[in-house]
Motif scaffolding. Structure first.
Motif, short mmCIF file in Angstrom:
data_model
loop_
_atom_site.label_atom_id
_atom_site.label_comp_id
_atom_site.label_asym_id
_atom_site.label_seq_id
_atom_site.Cartn_x
_atom_site.Cartn_y
_atom_site.Cartn_z
N THR A 114 0.80 -1.28 -0.05
CA THR A 114 0.00 -0.04 -0.10
C THR A 114 0.80 1.31 -0.05
O THR A 114 1.78 1.30 0.86
N GLY A 115 0.64 2.16 -1.04
CA GLY A 115 1.31 3.54 -0.89
C GLY A 115 0.59 4.76 -0.80
O GLY A 115 -0.62 4.65 -1.00
N ASP A 193 5.68 -1.43 2.92
CA ASP A 193 6.97 -2.46 2.88
C ASP A 193 8.09 -1.48 3.45
O ASP A 193 9.33 -2.00 3.61
N GLY A 194 7.84 -0.38 4.04
CA GLY A 194 8.95 0.56 4.67
C GLY A 194 9.73 1.21 3.65
O GLY A 194 10.37 2.26 4.14
N THR A 195 9.35 1.47 2.26
CA THR A 195 9.95 2.37 1.27
C THR A 195 9.27 4.06 1.71
O THR A 195 8.14 3.89 2.18
N ILE A 196 10.16 4.88 1.67
CA ILE A 196 10.12 6.14 1.87
C ILE A 196 10.78 7.00 0.85
O ILE A 196 11.95 6.52 0.60
N PHE A 282 -3.24 12.89 7.40
CA PHE A 282 -2.46 11.81 7.24
C PHE A 282 -0.94 11.77 7.55
O PHE A 282 -0.17 11.13 7.01
N GLN A 283 -0.68 12.77 8.44
CA GLN A 283 0.71 13.13 8.58
C GLN A 283 1.56 11.77 9.11
O GLN A 283 2.86 11.79 8.81
N GLU A 284 0.81 10.89 9.82
CA GLU A 284 1.54 9.82 10.30
C GLU A 284 2.03 8.86 9.10
O GLU A 284 2.98 8.06 9.43
N LYS A 285 1.55 9.00 7.94
CA LYS A 285 1.91 8.18 6.73
C LYS A 285 2.93 8.89 5.85
O LYS A 285 3.36 8.41 5.07
N PHE A 286 3.36 9.94 6.33
CA PHE A 286 4.11 10.87 5.49
C PHE A 286 5.39 11.21 6.24
O PHE A 286 6.22 10.20 6.51
N ALA A 291 9.16 9.60 6.15
CA ALA A 291 9.42 10.06 4.51
C ALA A 291 9.86 11.52 4.73
O ALA A 291 9.41 12.33 5.41
N SER A 292 10.38 11.93 3.32
CA SER A 292 10.73 13.40 3.39
C SER A 292 10.22 13.94 2.03
O SER A 292 10.02 12.99 1.14
N PHE A 293 9.98 15.32 1.98
CA PHE A 293 9.42 15.95 0.76
C PHE A 293 10.56 15.88 -0.26
O PHE A 293 11.73 16.23 0.24
#
Length: 312
Positions: A114-115, A193-196, A282-286, A291-293
């Motif tokens: 899921t992304g 899967d942990g990809t950010i 949904f900041q917890e998913k960003f 993750a970074s911009f």
């Protein structure tokens, strides 16, 4: 000694030639506005949306679509995480029905990933070269998306992101009290899967505008550098230049593009998302997921960025 005086007409004809001689890098240069082909790609039914035109700039008989060629079709739309135009406005992730998100199959008997994606402004997501989803809102209002896909590791992520423009071919919009304000871009995403998104991703610009003085543009290897270029906003139209580079046909899957420059990380404040519900709900998913911009080295002038990342 005879002195030959140039007429005013001759001087005016020479002016663009002199400007072009200041530039010796690899981009193809367009001058001035684009020829608008589509006045507005999208209108928001339940809110305000900026005009999202599609235009053409022609350079030596070759056409470049601005701000980008896109696969903007309903059948390709990613699922809404937050989209006020469709009245999808959950207050938190707990209010999102993730079970309704369709799964795009890349590989059979593989993990479902899921992304979560927030782009300023528009994105197209490819996994192993296959289109998984596109942004349903090309410009504004700001929205966010959720996707699911089934793939085996290792796999390749490729994302096209467009900082849309209201003034076609000029890289600007009416904003902050100015008619010609160069907007900024930005992308943030995390995957189950942990990809950010971070500076380990690769990013390359293919459309840069507005450029007022071509002498400010530099290149170093495959780096396209415009850090010394003016990013001022204007009240009145001033003729500008646009820089275009050909997009490789196989950019989504060929690993040689993993040698592009590293993406540059930006903060939430630099992107300006603290007041955007599509992000903050949904900041917890960003950023909350680490993750970074990211963008290229010029958040303001680079308008079409291709990102690549290999998940191992």
């Amino acid at each position: 000694m005879k002195i030959k005086l140039l007429s005013l007409g001759s001087i005016l004809c020479l002016t663009p030639l002199l400007a072009f001689t200041e530039y010796s890098e690899s981009a193809q240069i367009a001058k001035g506005k684009a020829q608008v082909q589509i006045e507005n790609l999208f209108s928001c039914e339940n809110g305000h949306s900026r005009p999202s035109p599609i235009g053409i700039q022609t350079i030596n008989g070759k056409e470049f679509t601005v701000p980008a060629k896109v696969q903007y079709e309903t059948k390709n739309f990613a699922s809404d995480l937050y989209n006020e135009c469709t009245n999808v406005k959950p207050q938190s992730l707990a209010d999102v029905d993730l079970s309704s998100v369709p799964v795009i199959e890349i590989d059979k008997d593989a993990e479902v990933i899921t992304g979560y994606i927030f782009a300023d402004n528009y994105f197209e997501l490819f996994i192993n070269g296959k289109l998984v989803g596109v942004d349903s809102v090309p410009f504004t209002p700001f929205n966010s998306s959720v996707v699911k896909f089934k793939v085996k590791k290792p796999y390749e992520i490729a994302i096209k992101v467009v900082d849309w423009e209201e003034n076609s071919g000029l890289g600007s919009e009416s904003n902050r009290g100015k008619r010609f304000h160069p907007g900024d871009g930005g992308l943030i995403a995390s995957f189950s899967d942990g990809t950010i998104t971070n500076s380990k991703w690769k990013a390359q610009t293919f459309y840069t505008s507005p450029i007022y003085d071509l002498s400010c543009v530099k290149e170093n290897g495959n780096e396209r550098i415009t850090k010394d270029c003016d990013t001022k906003s204007l009240d009145e139209y001033k003729e500008t230049y646009s820089l275009h580079w050909d997009i490789p046909i196989d950019w989504q899957s060929n690993n040689k593009y993993l040698s592009w420059p590293k993406a540059v990380e930006y903060t939430e404040d630099e992107i300006g998302v603290i007041n955007k519900n599509a992000y903050m709900n949904f900041q917890e998913k960003f950023t909350g997921a680490g993750a970074s911009f990211i963008w290229s080295s010029n958040l303001v002038l680079d308008n079409l960025i291709l990102f690549r990342y290999q998940v191992k």
